[in-house]
Design a protein around this motif. Structure first.
Motif, PDB file in Angstrom:
ATOM      1  N   VAL A   1       0.651  -1.206  -0.158  1.00 52.38           N
ATOM      2  CA  VAL A   1       0.320   0.068   0.186  1.00 52.38           C
ATOM      3  C   VAL A   1       1.069   1.418   0.524  1.00 52.38           C
ATOM      4  N   PHE A   2       0.876   1.949  -0.817  1.00 56.57           N
ATOM      5  CA  PHE A   2       1.082   3.252  -1.041  1.00 56.57           C
ATOM      6  C   PHE A   2       0.693   4.422  -1.096  1.00 56.57           C
TER       7      PHE A   2
ATOM      8  N   ASP B   1       3.660  -9.765  -9.360  1.00 59.46           N
ATOM      9  CA  ASP B   1       2.340 -10.544  -8.489  1.00 59.46           C
ATOM     10  C   ASP B   1       1.926  -9.833  -7.435  1.00 59.46           C
ATOM     11  N   VAL B   2       2.571  -9.254  -6.698  1.00 63.41           N
ATOM     12  CA  VAL B   2       1.649  -8.450  -5.910  1.00 63.41           C
ATOM     13  C   VAL B   2       1.082  -7.412  -5.934  1.00 63.41           C
ATOM     14  N   PRO B   3      -0.379  -7.691  -5.383  1.00 67.85           N
ATOM     15  CA  PRO B   3      -1.537  -6.919  -5.475  1.00 67.85           C
ATOM     16  C   PRO B   3      -1.628  -5.143  -5.202  1.00 67.85           C
ATOM     17  N   THR B   4      -0.965  -4.320  -5.160  1.00 74.15           N
ATOM     18  CA  THR B   4      -0.571  -2.956  -5.064  1.00 74.15           C
ATOM     19  C   THR B   4      -1.820  -2.015  -5.414  1.00 74.15           C
ATOM     20  N   TYR B   5      -2.175  -0.993  -3.892  1.00 78.73           N
ATOM     21  CA  TYR B   5      -3.458  -0.098  -3.522  1.00 78.73           C
ATOM     22  C   TYR B   5      -1.990   1.063  -3.913  1.00 78.73           C
ATOM     23  N   ALA B   6      -2.713   2.047  -3.641  1.00 77.23           N
ATOM     24  CA  ALA B   6      -1.794   3.731  -3.506  1.00 77.23           C
ATOM     25  C   ALA B   6      -3.560   4.531  -3.467  1.00 77.23           C
TER      26      ALA B   6
ATOM     27  N   VAL C   1      -0.466   1.359 -10.585  1.00 80.41           N
ATOM     28  CA  VAL C   1      -1.195   0.248  -9.075  1.00 80.41           C
ATOM     29  C   VAL C   1      -2.206  -0.353  -9.598  1.00 80.41           C
ATOM     30  N   ASP C   2      -3.304  -1.604  -9.244  1.00 86.65           N
ATOM     31  CA  ASP C   2      -4.401  -2.316  -9.114  1.00 86.65           C
ATOM     32  C   ASP C   2      -4.972  -1.675  -8.652  1.00 86.65           C
ATOM     33  N   HIS C   3      -5.213  -0.910  -7.375  1.00 88.07           N
ATOM     34  CA  HIS C   3      -6.274  -0.397  -7.223  1.00 88.07           C
ATOM     35  C   HIS C   3      -5.630   0.794  -6.859  1.00 88.07           C
TER      36      HIS C   3
END
Length: 259
Positions: free
Chosen positions: A9-10, A201-206, A220-222
């Motif tokens: 999470v960024f 392949d790690v889910p990413t959020y920002a 990012v993914d989310h």
């Protein structure tokens, strides 16, 4: 071998992880603790330098940062990537700023900050950040790599864009414009981190609120915009959280099942 996190999470700082008092809300502190317990890595993603965030990183126990809008990447205290501006370009922009625009500059690398002069625009900006004005040294770029410049002004950046196509200019506060290599961004810094560490392949959020978060949201993914974010960023968000003054981060992390 580095343990692969469950997610990353960024967090942008100003207007996001920071509330209006330039502080971290108690709910966000608790949320960060819970993320770490869940093997989810919190990472600061900011226009600020690592040296500006030392106290914050110590308080929150966050050991990773995408700093200076992606111009430096540190993961778990390890330097992963830097993107320095050519000193000849810095010399050109300094001369233009000094003799034609009368705009002071800040010179940033991941270890220190310096300013070209201690004038009213300089004092105004660092007072806005609740920081001391850095030391004056308008020749630091001749001796050390510089990853980001600041134009300390309330207007005038439009005069730079055509003259310096090698650089990107993004207004980050009412009193400054971030300047870095064209193509550099928080999004590019995130990409470099994921590639370097094998985390693609790690889910990413920002979480973000301003236009210097735009490329991060595309990476990012989310992407999650704060309720106080600019409208252009909200349009790119998967979810719009509550505001930075109303526990927006903690509420959104709960919604996504991360804490």
């Amino acid at each position: 071998m580095i343990k692969k996190p469950e997610a990353i999470v960024f967090f942008d700082l100003d207007g996001t992880l920071f509330n209006s008092d330039i502080d971290v809300s108690p709910s966000s502190f608790e949320a960060i603790k819970k993320l770490k317990k869940n093997n989810i890595i919190p990472i600061i993603a900011t226009g600020r330098t690592p040296c500006e965030t030392i106290d914050l990183m110590e308080k929150t126990k966050i050991n990773s940062i995408i700093g200076m809008n992606g111009q430096v990447v540190i993961y778990e205290k390890e330097l992963v990537y830097t993107n320095s501006i050519d000193k000849n370009i810095i010399a050109r922009i300094y001369e233009f700023s000094k003799h034609e625009m009368n705009i002071p500059l800040s010179f940033y690398n991941y270890q220190k900050m310096r300013v070209s002069e201690n004038s009213l625009p300089t004092k105004t900006f660092y007072n806005y950040l609740k920081q001391e004005v850095p030391l004056i040294d308008d020749e630091i770029y001749l001796r050390e790599p510089i990853q980001m410049l600041l134009l300390l002004c309330e207007q005038g950046e439009s005069n730079y864009r055509d003259r310096f196509p090698e650089l990107t200019f993004i207004r980050n506060t009412p009193y400054c414009v971030d300047v870095f290599n064209h193509g550099g961004s928080k999004g590019n810094g995130i990409t470099k981190l994921l590639q370097n560490k094998g985390f693609n392949d790690v889910p990413t959020y920002a979480f973000g609120d301003g236009m210097n978060d735009f490329e991060m949201f595309l990476t990012v993914d989310h992407p999650i915009a704060m309720g106080n974010a600019v409208d252009e960023l909200k349009e790119k968000a998967e979810f719009v959280a509550d505001t930075n003054d109303n526990d927006g981060i903690a509420k959104a992390l709960q919604k996504f099942g991360l804490i």
